[in-house]
Motif scaffolding. Structure first.
Motif, PDB file in Angstrom:
ATOM      1  N   GLN A   1       0.782  -1.267  -0.071  1.00 27.70           N
ATOM      2  CA  GLN A   1       0.029  -0.059  -0.066  1.00 27.70           C
ATOM      3  C   GLN A   1       0.700   1.230   0.035  1.00 27.70           C
ATOM      4  N   ILE A   2       2.041   1.123  -0.600  1.00 30.12           N
ATOM      5  CA  ILE A   2       3.164   2.239  -0.540  1.00 30.12           C
ATOM      6  C   ILE A   2       3.335   2.398  -2.123  1.00 30.12           C
ATOM      7  N   GLU A   3       3.555   3.973  -2.332  1.00 27.52           N
ATOM      8  CA  GLU A   3       3.709   4.379  -3.592  1.00 27.52           C
ATOM      9  C   GLU A   3       4.462   5.445  -3.714  1.00 27.52           C
ATOM     10  N   PRO A   4       5.547   5.484  -4.691  1.00 27.17           N
ATOM     11  CA  PRO A   4       6.397   6.891  -4.832  1.00 27.17           C
ATOM     12  C   PRO A   4       5.498   7.725  -5.737  1.00 27.17           C
ATOM     13  N   TRP A   5       5.388   8.789  -5.125  1.00 27.41           N
ATOM     14  CA  TRP A   5       4.592   9.788  -5.695  1.00 27.41           C
ATOM     15  C   TRP A   5       5.276  10.533  -7.051  1.00 27.41           C
ATOM     16  N   ASP A   6       5.616   9.924  -8.241  1.00 23.56           N
ATOM     17  CA  ASP A   6       6.747  10.382  -9.215  1.00 23.56           C
ATOM     18  C   ASP A   6       6.034  11.070 -10.255  1.00 23.56           C
ATOM     19  N   GLY A   7       6.686  11.473 -11.049  1.00 32.79           N
ATOM     20  CA  GLY A   7       6.019  12.511 -12.247  1.00 32.79           C
ATOM     21  C   GLY A   7       6.018  13.936 -11.980  1.00 32.79           C
ATOM     22  N   VAL A   8       5.867  14.421 -10.804  1.00 38.60           N
ATOM     23  CA  VAL A   8       5.728  15.762 -10.646  1.00 38.60           C
ATOM     24  C   VAL A   8       6.952  16.753 -11.118  1.00 38.60           C
ATOM     25  N   ARG A   9       6.479  17.662 -12.071  1.00 45.54           N
ATOM     26  CA  ARG A   9       7.509  18.246 -12.783  1.00 45.54           C
ATOM     27  C   ARG A   9       6.861  19.811 -12.667  1.00 45.54           C
ATOM     28  N   ASN A  10       6.943  20.010 -11.505  1.00 43.73           N
ATOM     29  CA  ASN A  10       6.566  21.465 -11.029  1.00 43.73           C
ATOM     30  C   ASN A  10       7.294  22.206  -9.690  1.00 43.73           C
ATOM     31  N   TYR A  11       7.974  23.154 -10.064  1.00 43.41           N
ATOM     32  CA  TYR A  11       8.804  23.572  -8.784  1.00 43.41           C
ATOM     33  C   TYR A  11       8.412  23.977  -7.498  1.00 43.41           C
ATOM     34  N   GLN A  12       7.243  24.424  -7.635  1.00 39.79           N
ATOM     35  CA  GLN A  12       6.532  24.660  -6.348  1.00 39.79           C
ATOM     36  C   GLN A  12       6.057  23.347  -5.581  1.00 39.79           C
ATOM     37  N   ALA A  13       5.613  22.540  -6.326  1.00 40.57           N
ATOM     38  CA  ALA A  13       5.279  21.132  -5.880  1.00 40.57           C
ATOM     39  C   ALA A  13       6.493  20.458  -5.406  1.00 40.57           C
ATOM     40  N   ARG A  14       7.627  20.422  -6.236  1.00 38.44           N
ATOM     41  CA  ARG A  14       8.802  19.948  -6.051  1.00 38.44           C
ATOM     42  C   ARG A  14       9.348  20.308  -4.617  1.00 38.44           C
ATOM     43  N   ASN A  15       9.476  21.553  -4.414  1.00 39.00           N
ATOM     44  CA  ASN A  15       9.964  22.169  -3.140  1.00 39.00           C
ATOM     45  C   ASN A  15       9.165  21.556  -1.902  1.00 39.00           C
ATOM     46  N   MET A  16       7.862  21.611  -2.029  1.00 42.23           N
ATOM     47  CA  MET A  16       6.982  20.901  -0.697  1.00 42.23           C
ATOM     48  C   MET A  16       7.432  19.742  -0.683  1.00 42.23           C
ATOM     49  N   MET A  17       7.702  18.863  -1.567  1.00 36.65           N
ATOM     50  CA  MET A  17       7.847  17.642  -1.424  1.00 36.65           C
ATOM     51  C   MET A  17       9.398  17.161  -0.765  1.00 36.65           C
ATOM     52  N   ARG A  18      10.422  18.098  -1.238  1.00 38.01           N
ATOM     53  CA  ARG A  18      11.759  18.046  -1.172  1.00 38.01           C
ATOM     54  C   ARG A  18      11.959  18.470   0.300  1.00 38.01           C
ATOM     55  N   ASP A  19      11.353  19.775   0.778  1.00 37.68           N
ATOM     56  CA  ASP A  19      11.658  20.458   1.966  1.00 37.68           C
ATOM     57  C   ASP A  19      10.796  20.505   3.030  1.00 37.68           C
ATOM     58  N   GLN A  20       9.614  19.962   2.745  1.00 33.63           N
ATOM     59  CA  GLN A  20       8.507  20.292   3.776  1.00 33.63           C
ATOM     60  C   GLN A  20       7.674  19.091   4.160  1.00 33.63           C
ATOM     61  N   MET A  21       7.335  18.216   3.348  1.00 33.85           N
ATOM     62  CA  MET A  21       6.804  17.118   3.772  1.00 33.85           C
ATOM     63  C   MET A  21       7.644  16.135   4.604  1.00 33.85           C
ATOM     64  N   LYS A  22       6.957  15.755   5.580  1.00 34.48           N
ATOM     65  CA  LYS A  22       7.759  14.828   6.744  1.00 34.48           C
ATOM     66  C   LYS A  22       6.941  13.505   6.943  1.00 34.48           C
ATOM     67  N   VAL A  23       7.674  12.523   7.593  1.00 32.57           N
ATOM     68  CA  VAL A  23       7.176  11.317   7.794  1.00 32.57           C
ATOM     69  C   VAL A  23       6.095  11.716   8.838  1.00 32.57           C
ATOM     70  N   GLY A  24       4.805  11.109   8.616  1.00 34.83           N
ATOM     71  CA  GLY A  24       3.878  11.240   9.592  1.00 34.83           C
ATOM     72  C   GLY A  24       2.699  12.103   9.120  1.00 34.83           C
ATOM     73  N   ASP A  25       3.204  13.214   8.432  1.00 26.71           N
ATOM     74  CA  ASP A  25       1.996  14.160   7.601  1.00 26.71           C
ATOM     75  C   ASP A  25       1.248  13.192   7.006  1.00 26.71           C
ATOM     76  N   LEU A  26      -0.055  13.850   6.794  1.00 29.95           N
ATOM     77  CA  LEU A  26      -1.262  13.133   6.140  1.00 29.95           C
ATOM     78  C   LEU A  26      -1.715  14.013   4.996  1.00 29.95           C
ATOM     79  N   ALA A  27      -2.223  13.346   4.050  1.00 26.05           N
ATOM     80  CA  ALA A  27      -2.411  13.978   2.655  1.00 26.05           C
ATOM     81  C   ALA A  27      -4.084  13.742   2.240  1.00 26.05           C
ATOM     82  N   PHE A  28      -4.678  14.547   1.835  1.00 26.17           N
ATOM     83  CA  PHE A  28      -5.726  14.371   1.122  1.00 26.17           C
ATOM     84  C   PHE A  28      -5.497  13.564  -0.364  1.00 26.17           C
ATOM     85  N   PHE A  29      -6.001  12.455  -0.876  1.00 26.21           N
ATOM     86  CA  PHE A  29      -5.779  12.078  -2.269  1.00 26.21           C
ATOM     87  C   PHE A  29      -6.947  12.604  -2.952  1.00 26.21           C
ATOM     88  N   TYR A  30      -6.750  13.613  -4.096  1.00 29.15           N
ATOM     89  CA  TYR A  30      -7.687  14.147  -4.827  1.00 29.15           C
ATOM     90  C   TYR A  30      -7.962  13.418  -6.226  1.00 29.15           C
TER      91      TYR A  30
END
Length: 158
Positions: A24-53
DNA sequence: GCCAACGTTGGC
DNA sequence: GCCAACGTTGGC
């Protein structure tokens, strides 16, 4: 701990696909937008929750919850010439694109549609609803998160 | 560094 | 399938 919203087209990869992964794990690959990249690289932490849209579907809306289980690391698809997200300009010594791993948490009792979200005065200012917003990964305010969870648990008419 | 052309996103 | 919004590219 922080809350997020991550978009995916269910024809490509939906919440059911994630649920059916062996771990039930998946790498969230294919994002090619710098703002989204920055959030995934710098801000998202283990244990954070996200809505799946689910985007580009009828109707678009929030369908589930995932947990961040691995923090930002280089997206391997950027170096794969056979992958549709291949980026020949990305230097392996200094990767351009990053991703996180997400794990299935839950499918909401019902889909909370974009249409419904737009009608909620409590959600005013939510990034998802901003005019022209095209980000595929974005933060969600804790009170917005709580309101949407409550919505999902109540009758659509109510 | 400007900006027109182009490509993509994503609701409708 | 259309098209508005917006990011990226590349010529100058």
């Amino acid at each position: 701990m922080n809350y997020w919203l991550m978009k995916s087209e269910p024809d490509e990869f939906g919440i059911e696909d994630l649920k059916q992964r062996p771990d039930q794990i998946e790498p969230w690959d294919g994002v090619r937008n710098y703002q989204a990249r920055n959030m995934m690289r710098d801000q998202m932490k283990v244990g954070d929750l996200a809505f799946f849209y689910h985007s580009n579907t009828k109707p678009p809306g929030i369908v589930g919850i995932v947990e961040i289980v691995r923090e930002g690391y280089p997206d391997p698809t950027q170096f794969d010439p056979d992958d549709k997200h291949y980026d020949p300009k990305s230097d392996p010594e200094k990767p351009r694109w990053y991703l996180v791993d997400v794990k299935f948490k839950a499918i909401l009792p019902r889909k909370v549609t974009l249409h419904e979200l737009k009608r909620q005065p409590q959600l005013e200012g939510m990034k998802l609803l901003a005019r022209g917003n095209r980000l595929s990964v974005m933060p969600v305010e804790p009170d917005h998160w709580a309101h949407i969870i409550a919505l999902a648990e109540q009758d659509p008419a109510g």
